[in-house]
Design a protein around this motif. Structure first.
Motif, PDB file in Angstrom:
ATOM      1  N   ASN A 253       0.911  -1.425   0.011  1.00 41.21           N
ATOM      2  CA  ASN A 253      -0.087  -0.163   0.074  1.00 41.21           C
ATOM      3  C   ASN A 253       0.800   1.238  -0.028  1.00 41.21           C
ATOM      4  OD1 ASN A 253       0.955  -0.196   2.452  1.00 41.21           O
ATOM      5  ND2 ASN A 253      -1.068   0.080   3.519  1.00 41.21           N
ATOM      6  N   ALA A 254       2.272   1.158  -0.361  1.00 40.40           N
ATOM      7  CA  ALA A 254       3.017   2.220  -0.389  1.00 40.40           C
ATOM      8  C   ALA A 254       3.370   2.527  -1.673  1.00 40.40           C
ATOM      9  CB  ALA A 254       4.166   2.063   0.541  1.00 40.40           C
ATOM     10  N   LEU A 255       3.510   3.880  -2.223  1.00 40.15           N
ATOM     11  CA  LEU A 255       4.138   4.179  -3.354  1.00 40.15           C
ATOM     12  C   LEU A 255       5.598   3.977  -3.453  1.00 40.15           C
ATOM     13  CD1 LEU A 255       1.868   7.534  -4.122  1.00 40.15           C
ATOM     14  CD2 LEU A 255       1.554   4.945  -4.991  1.00 40.15           C
ATOM     15  N   GLU A 256       6.223   4.266  -2.377  1.00 42.61           N
ATOM     16  CA  GLU A 256       7.735   4.132  -2.350  1.00 42.61           C
ATOM     17  C   GLU A 256       8.293   3.182  -1.547  1.00 42.61           C
ATOM     18  OE1 GLU A 256      11.637   6.908  -1.102  1.00 42.61           O
ATOM     19  OE2 GLU A 256       9.701   7.791  -1.265  1.00 42.61           O
ATOM     20  N   GLN A 257       9.046   2.029  -1.943  1.00 42.76           N
ATOM     21  CA  GLN A 257       9.382   0.687  -1.359  1.00 42.76           C
ATOM     22  C   GLN A 257      10.340   1.080  -0.509  1.00 42.76           C
ATOM     23  OE1 GLN A 257       7.269  -1.827  -1.443  1.00 42.76           O
ATOM     24  NE2 GLN A 257       5.746  -0.826  -2.921  1.00 42.76           N
ATOM     25  N   PRO A 258      10.589   0.357   0.590  1.00 40.62           N
ATOM     26  CA  PRO A 258      11.665   0.326   1.575  1.00 40.62           C
ATOM     27  C   PRO A 258      13.067  -0.001   0.715  1.00 40.62           C
ATOM     28  CG  PRO A 258      10.156  -1.342   2.249  1.00 40.62           C
ATOM     29  CD  PRO A 258       9.551  -0.676   1.276  1.00 40.62           C
ATOM     30  N   LEU A 259      12.956  -0.865  -0.248  1.00 40.32           N
ATOM     31  CA  LEU A 259      14.149  -1.429  -0.863  1.00 40.32           C
ATOM     32  C   LEU A 259      14.000  -0.917  -2.268  1.00 40.32           C
ATOM     33  CD1 LEU A 259      13.891  -5.572   0.078  1.00 40.32           C
ATOM     34  CD2 LEU A 259      15.561  -3.511   1.166  1.00 40.32           C
ATOM     35  N   LYS A 260      15.283  -0.431  -2.367  1.00 38.73           N
ATOM     36  CA  LYS A 260      15.387   0.018  -3.971  1.00 38.73           C
ATOM     37  C   LYS A 260      15.439  -1.044  -4.795  1.00 38.73           C
ATOM     38  CE  LYS A 260      15.269   4.417  -2.118  1.00 38.73           C
ATOM     39  NZ  LYS A 260      14.012   4.966  -1.894  1.00 38.73           N
ATOM     40  N   PRO A 261      15.242  -0.692  -5.906  1.00 37.79           N
ATOM     41  CA  PRO A 261      15.562  -1.945  -7.032  1.00 37.79           C
ATOM     42  C   PRO A 261      16.586  -2.802  -7.209  1.00 37.79           C
ATOM     43  CG  PRO A 261      14.296   0.038  -8.061  1.00 37.79           C
ATOM     44  CD  PRO A 261      14.647   0.595  -6.805  1.00 37.79           C
ATOM     45  N   HIS A 262      17.856  -1.976  -6.920  1.00 40.23           N
ATOM     46  CA  HIS A 262      19.172  -2.641  -6.880  1.00 40.23           C
ATOM     47  C   HIS A 262      19.376  -3.553  -5.664  1.00 40.23           C
ATOM     48  CE1 HIS A 262      19.892   1.105  -4.724  1.00 40.23           C
ATOM     49  NE2 HIS A 262      21.256   0.355  -4.222  1.00 40.23           N
ATOM     50  N   GLU A 263      18.650  -3.220  -4.396  1.00 43.39           N
ATOM     51  CA  GLU A 263      18.840  -3.849  -3.181  1.00 43.39           C
ATOM     52  C   GLU A 263      17.777  -5.312  -3.091  1.00 43.39           C
ATOM     53  OE1 GLU A 263      19.659  -0.139  -0.307  1.00 43.39           O
ATOM     54  OE2 GLU A 263      17.538  -0.814  -0.803  1.00 43.39           O
ATOM     55  N   ARG A 264      16.964  -5.292  -3.940  1.00 40.66           N
ATOM     56  CA  ARG A 264      15.993  -6.321  -3.707  1.00 40.66           C
ATOM     57  C   ARG A 264      16.539  -7.783  -4.133  1.00 40.66           C
ATOM     58  NH1 ARG A 264      11.587  -2.615  -6.948  1.00 40.66           N
ATOM     59  NH2 ARG A 264      11.444  -0.974  -5.423  1.00 40.66           N
ATOM     60  N   LEU A 265      17.439  -8.005  -4.820  1.00 43.26           N
ATOM     61  CA  LEU A 265      17.960  -9.229  -5.023  1.00 43.26           C
ATOM     62  C   LEU A 265      19.286  -9.622  -4.140  1.00 43.26           C
ATOM     63  CD1 LEU A 265      17.587  -9.512  -9.104  1.00 43.26           C
ATOM     64  CD2 LEU A 265      16.014 -10.160  -7.077  1.00 43.26           C
ATOM     65  N   ARG A 266      19.639  -8.722  -3.203  1.00 38.85           N
ATOM     66  CA  ARG A 266      20.553  -9.101  -2.328  1.00 38.85           C
ATOM     67  C   ARG A 266      20.443 -10.166  -1.430  1.00 38.85           C
ATOM     68  NH1 ARG A 266      22.806  -2.911  -0.691  1.00 38.85           N
ATOM     69  NH2 ARG A 266      23.489  -2.469  -2.965  1.00 38.85           N
ATOM     70  N   LYS A 267      21.387 -10.713  -0.857  1.00 40.85           N
ATOM     71  CA  LYS A 267      21.289 -11.843  -0.068  1.00 40.85           C
ATOM     72  C   LYS A 267      20.538 -11.626   1.192  1.00 40.85           C
ATOM     73  CE  LYS A 267      25.164 -14.688  -1.313  1.00 40.85           C
ATOM     74  NZ  LYS A 267      26.305 -15.477  -1.069  1.00 40.85           N
ATOM     75  N   GLU A 268      20.893 -10.468   1.791  1.00 42.16           N
ATOM     76  CA  GLU A 268      20.381  -9.910   3.032  1.00 42.16           C
ATOM     77  C   GLU A 268      18.752  -9.532   2.802  1.00 42.16           C
ATOM     78  OE1 GLU A 268      22.754  -6.479   1.403  1.00 42.16           O
ATOM     79  OE2 GLU A 268      22.908  -8.773   1.657  1.00 42.16           O
ATOM     80  N   ALA A 269      18.220  -9.666   1.793  1.00 37.27           N
ATOM     81  CA  ALA A 269      17.096  -9.144   1.496  1.00 37.27           C
ATOM     82  C   ALA A 269      16.052 -10.432   1.335  1.00 37.27           C
ATOM     83  CB  ALA A 269      16.623  -8.196  -0.040  1.00 37.27           C
ATOM     84  N   GLU A 270      16.886 -11.565   1.189  1.00 37.06           N
ATOM     85  CA  GLU A 270      16.476 -13.019   0.851  1.00 37.06           C
ATOM     86  C   GLU A 270      16.924 -13.831   2.009  1.00 37.06           C
ATOM     87  OE1 GLU A 270      17.047 -13.677  -3.255  1.00 37.06           O
ATOM     88  OE2 GLU A 270      15.524 -12.470  -3.943  1.00 37.06           O
ATOM     89  N   PRO A 271      16.642 -13.798   3.244  1.00 38.61           N
ATOM     90  CA  PRO A 271      17.332 -14.772   4.234  1.00 38.61           C
ATOM     91  C   PRO A 271      16.571 -16.201   4.015  1.00 38.61           C
ATOM     92  CG  PRO A 271      15.637 -13.391   5.263  1.00 38.61           C
ATOM     93  CD  PRO A 271      15.852 -12.702   3.960  1.00 38.61           C
ATOM     94  N   TRP A 272      15.752 -16.527   3.314  1.00 37.23           N
ATOM     95  CA  TRP A 272      14.976 -17.612   3.148  1.00 37.23           C
ATOM     96  C   TRP A 272      15.459 -18.404   2.009  1.00 37.23           C
ATOM     97  CZ3 TRP A 272      12.302 -12.996   2.875  1.00 37.23           C
ATOM     98  CH2 TRP A 272      12.179 -12.562   1.711  1.00 37.23           C
ATOM     99  N   ALA A 273      16.462 -18.010   1.163  1.00 35.08           N
ATOM    100  CA  ALA A 273      16.893 -18.455  -0.068  1.00 35.08           C
ATOM    101  C   ALA A 273      17.821 -19.592   0.316  1.00 35.08           C
ATOM    102  CB  ALA A 273      17.573 -17.268  -0.903  1.00 35.08           C
ATOM    103  N   LEU A 274      17.969 -20.571  -0.666  1.00 33.76           N
ATOM    104  CA  LEU A 274      18.833 -21.606  -0.758  1.00 33.76           C
ATOM    105  C   LEU A 274      20.214 -21.412  -0.028  1.00 33.76           C
ATOM    106  CD1 LEU A 274      19.123 -24.594  -1.158  1.00 33.76           C
ATOM    107  CD2 LEU A 274      19.743 -24.235  -3.678  1.00 33.76           C
ATOM    108  N   ASP A 275      21.007 -20.460  -0.802  1.00 39.11           N
ATOM    109  CA  ASP A 275      22.386 -20.200  -0.264  1.00 39.11           C
ATOM    110  C   ASP A 275      22.496 -19.505   1.070  1.00 39.11           C
ATOM    111  OD1 ASP A 275      21.366 -17.694  -1.183  1.00 39.11           O
ATOM    112  OD2 ASP A 275      22.833 -17.522  -2.759  1.00 39.11           O
ATOM    113  N   GLN A 276      21.178 -19.174   1.792  1.00 39.26           N
ATOM    114  CA  GLN A 276      21.292 -18.541   2.876  1.00 39.26           C
ATOM    115  C   GLN A 276      20.889 -19.531   4.218  1.00 39.26           C
ATOM    116  OE1 GLN A 276      22.617 -15.675   1.964  1.00 39.26           O
ATOM    117  NE2 GLN A 276      21.462 -14.318   3.166  1.00 39.26           N
ATOM    118  N   VAL A 277      20.522 -20.705   3.562  1.00 36.16           N
ATOM    119  CA  VAL A 277      20.394 -21.783   4.849  1.00 36.16           C
ATOM    120  C   VAL A 277      21.551 -22.520   5.328  1.00 36.16           C
ATOM    121  CG1 VAL A 277      19.135 -23.991   5.044  1.00 36.16           C
ATOM    122  CG2 VAL A 277      17.777 -22.350   3.635  1.00 36.16           C
ATOM    123  N   LYS A 278      21.747 -22.459   6.289  1.00 40.22           N
ATOM    124  CA  LYS A 278      22.851 -23.282   7.020  1.00 40.22           C
ATOM    125  C   LYS A 278      22.928 -24.487   6.456  1.00 40.22           C
ATOM    126  CE  LYS A 278      22.942 -20.639  11.401  1.00 40.22           C
ATOM    127  NZ  LYS A 278      22.788 -20.365  12.827  1.00 40.22           N
TER     128      LYS A 278
END
Length: 519
Positions: A253-278
Motif C-alpha cells: 500500500n506504499a508508493l515508495e518501497q523500503p528496498l530500492k530496485p538494486h537492493e531487492r535481489l541481495r542476499k540480506e533481502a532474501e534470508p529464506w533463499a537456498l544459499d542462505q540456509v545453513k
C-alpha cells in the motif's frame, strides 16, 4: 500416403476460450474423433465432417481408430476438453503409435494443440487461487492404484501446494473425495479455502466457495474441479486468492518501497533463499527425508494385477474333467473368481504377478484359453456329442485363425454342426450352419434386447473349402472399417455390403428349408 493426427485441446467448452489454432485444426481435418460430450460441445465447428464418437472408458479404441484413419492418409482431429496433454488424449495417441513402431521421422505426423486446462479456467472464475506453486491430482483410480494417489495427495498436502483435484467423484466412485479430505485435514486448517467449479464456461456453470471442513456438504461430481488453497490462501469479497509472496519484500500500500530496485535481489533481502540456509541444517533435513522415502517405499505394496481370461474344454467338447476342475479351483484360489458365461466358457479373474505361469498351467491341463474383451469368440455347438463331426475341423480352423482377434466391439461367431442349429448360431453376430455337406451363412444377428433378431441369411450351400476364407474376409473388413464400439449388426447395416454380401433392409422372405431332426 501418411496422414496427420491433430490432437486438440479445445479448452473448457466455450468457443470464446478456444485458441485460433484449435478452431483451424478442426476445420481442416477430414474426420473428427472424440468423447460424445466433447463432440457435442464443438458440433458447430465440425459441420458435416464424418464423426466417430464413443463413451467413457473407450479412450484406447478412439486412439486406435484415429491412428488407423491417419494411416489411410486422412487428417484426423482427436478432440479433448481442456488441454489434450493434461489427462487428455495426447499421451495415449503417442503410446498407441509407439506400439506400432512409430517414429517422428518415418511415421505419421502428430501435432498437439494446447488448450486451457480445467485448473486454469476454474482458477480464473474463482479469482487467483494458483498464484503460487500448484499441482493437479486425479482421484480416478480406474487406471492408477489408490495407494499411489493417496501418497501423492499426502505429499502435496505436506508440501503446502495449492491442489486441483480432477475427476473427484462419480456415481460409483464416492469414497475417494472423502479420503482426500481426510488426508488434507491432517496438514491443512479446516478453514482452508476451497473452490468448487462445475462446467466452467458452459451453460450449467456453477461456482461454490467453501472451506476444507465443509466441502463435502456441496454437490461434487465428474464435471467438478476442486481447488484447495494452501496455508496462505484467503477469500476476499467472494474471490479466492493465493499470495505470490510479494509482501515479504514489498509494502503493497506504499508508493515508495523500503528496498530500492538494486537492493531487492541481495542476499540480506532474501534470508529464506537456498544459499542462505545453513549447510548443516540442510544436510540433516535431506538425510531425514531420504530415510522417510526409503521407509515409504518399503511400506508401499502395490496390488497384484488381475488376469482375466476365458477358459473352455474345447471347441466341440463341452465337458470338463474332474482333474481340470481341480486345477481351475487351485489356480483361482480364494482371492480369484470363476464365472460361467452363456458363451460356453468360464471367465477367470485371478490376482497374480506371474500371468505366464497361470497360462502355462492351464495349457498343461489341456484347457483352451482365450482373451476377454472386444475380441472374436467362436461359439460352437457340441456336434451332438461329437457324432456329427464332419464340420468340426472347420470350426477348429476358424478358432485357430480368428479367436482372440481384437475388433471394434466383441463379436460372437456361432457355429452349428447341423441344420437344427439348436445352439442358436443364427442369432449371433455371424452364424454358420453346416447342412447337407455345405454351409449356410447368417450375418448381423442380435441375441439380446427388445430388438433381438436373427442374422440375415446371405448365402446357402457354401462349399466347405470356401467358408474359412469368406469369414476371414468379413472379419478383416469389420476390423478395418468398423467404428470403435460399433457392433457388427450396426456395421453391416451402415456399410450395406460386407464381404460381398448385401444388407437387406427387410429380412428376406425367401423360404428356408426346414430340416428334419437329425439331418
Amino acid at each position: 500416403m501418411s496422414g496427420k493426427l491433430l490432437v486438440i485441446g479445445f479448452g473448457p467448452g466455450s468457443v470464446d476460450h478456444m485458441t485460433k489454432r484449435a478452431r483451424e485444426a478442426i476445420e481442416e481435418s477430414d474426420i473428427v474423433i472424440g468423447y460424445k460430450t466433447y463432440v457435442e460441445l464443438v458440433s458447430d465447428l465440425i459441420g458435416d465432417k464424418p464423426i466417430i464418437s464413443t463413451g467413457m472408458t473407450e479412450e484406447v479404441s478412439r486412439a486406435q481408430e484415429a491412428v488407423k484413419w491417419a494411416e489411410r492418409g486422412k487428417k484426423v482431429a482427436v478432440i479433448s476438453s481442456g488441454d489434450a496433454g493434461v489427462y487428455g488424449m495426447a499421451g495415449l495417441i503417442y503410446e498407441v503409435l509407439i506400439e506400432k513402431g512409430w517414429t517422428k521421422d518415418s511415421g505419421i505426423e502428430v501435432e498437439v494443440i494446447p488448450g486451457i486446462s480445467a485448473i486454469h479456467s476454474c482458477a480464473a472464475l474463482l479469482g487467483a487461487p494458483i498464484m503460487h506453486d500448484a499441482c493437479t491430482i486425479s482421484l480416478s483410480d480406474h487406471l492408477t492404484p489408490w495407494a499411489l494417489i493417496e501418497k501423492r495427495i499426502e505429499a502435496a498436502a505436506a508440501a503446502d501446494f495449492v491442489i486441483a483435484l480432477y475427476n473427484p467423484k462419480s456415481g460409483r466412485r464416492t469414497r475417494q473425495i472423502v479420503e482426500a479430505q481426510r488426508i488434507l485435514l491432517r496438514y491443512r486448517s479446516p478453514k482452508t479455502p476451497v473452490g468448487l467449479v462445475k462446467s466452467a464456461y458452459r451453460e450449467r456453470q456453477q461456482i461454490v466457495l467453501t472451506d476444507l471442513e465443509h466441502m463435502l456438504e456441496h454437490d461434487i461430481g465428474m464435471l467438478t474441479t476442486v481447488i484447495i488453497g494452501n496455508s496462505s490462501t484467503f477469500v476476499h469479497d467472494g474471490l479466492m486468492i493465493t499470495p505470490r509472496g510479494y509482501q515479504r519484500k514489498y509494502t503493497l500500500n506504499a508508493l515508495e518501497q523500503p528496498l530500492k530496485p538494486h537492493e531487492r535481489l541481495r542476499k540480506e533481502a532474501e534470508p529464506w533463499a537456498l544459499d542462505q540456509v545453513k549447510a548443516n541444517v540442510r544436510d540433516t533435513a535431506e538425510e531425514a527425508l531420504q530415510k522417510v522415502a526409503i521407509q515409504q517405499r518399503k511400506q508401499l505394496t502395490m496390488a497384484p494385477a488381475i488376469l482375466e481370461i476365458a477358459v473352455s474344454s474345447g471347441i466341440a467338447n463341452k465337458t470338463f474333467t474332474p482333474k481340470q476342475m481341480m486345477v481351475l479351483a487351485e489356480i483361482v484360489g480364494e482371492q480369484g473368481t470363476m464365472m460361467y458365461t452363456p458363451d460356453h466358457y468360464l471367465k477367470l479373474a485371478i490376482p497374480t504377478s506371474d500371468p505366464d505361469r497361470i497360462i502355462a498351467r492351464l495349457k498343461e491341463a489341456d484347457l483352451m484359453i482365450a482373451p476377454i474383451g472386444d475380441v472374436l469368440t467362436v461359439k460352437a455347438c457340441d456336434f451332438c456329442d461329437g457324432e456329427k463331426k464332419d464340420s468340426i475341423p472347420y470350426a477348429e480352423q476358424l478358432h485357430e485363425q480368428l479367436s482372440g482377434l481384437a475388433l471394434p466391439k466383441e463379436l460372437k461367431l456361432g457355429f452349428n454342426g447341423c441344420g437344427m442349429a439348436c445352439y442358436g448360431a443364427v442369432r449371433e453376430d455371424i452364424g454358420i450352419v453346416y447342412r447337407k455337406g455345405a454351409f449356410d451363412l447368417f450375418l448381423g444377428g442380435k441375441t439380446v434386447g427388445r430388438n433381438a433378431h436373427p442374422g440375415q441369411l446371405v448365402a446357402e450351400g457354401i462349399p466347405p473349402h470356401e467358408i474359412v476364407p469368406i469369414v476371414t474376409r468379413i472379419i478383416q473388413e469389420y476390423k478395418e472399417h468398423g467404428h470403435p464400439n460399433e457392433r457388427f449388426y450396426k456395421f453391416f447395416q451402415r456399410k450395406k455390403q460386407v464381404g460381398g454380401f448385401v444388407y437387406q433392409e427387410e429380412h428376406s422372405t425367401a423360404k428356408i428349408e426346414v430340416p428334419a431332426c437329425g439331418e
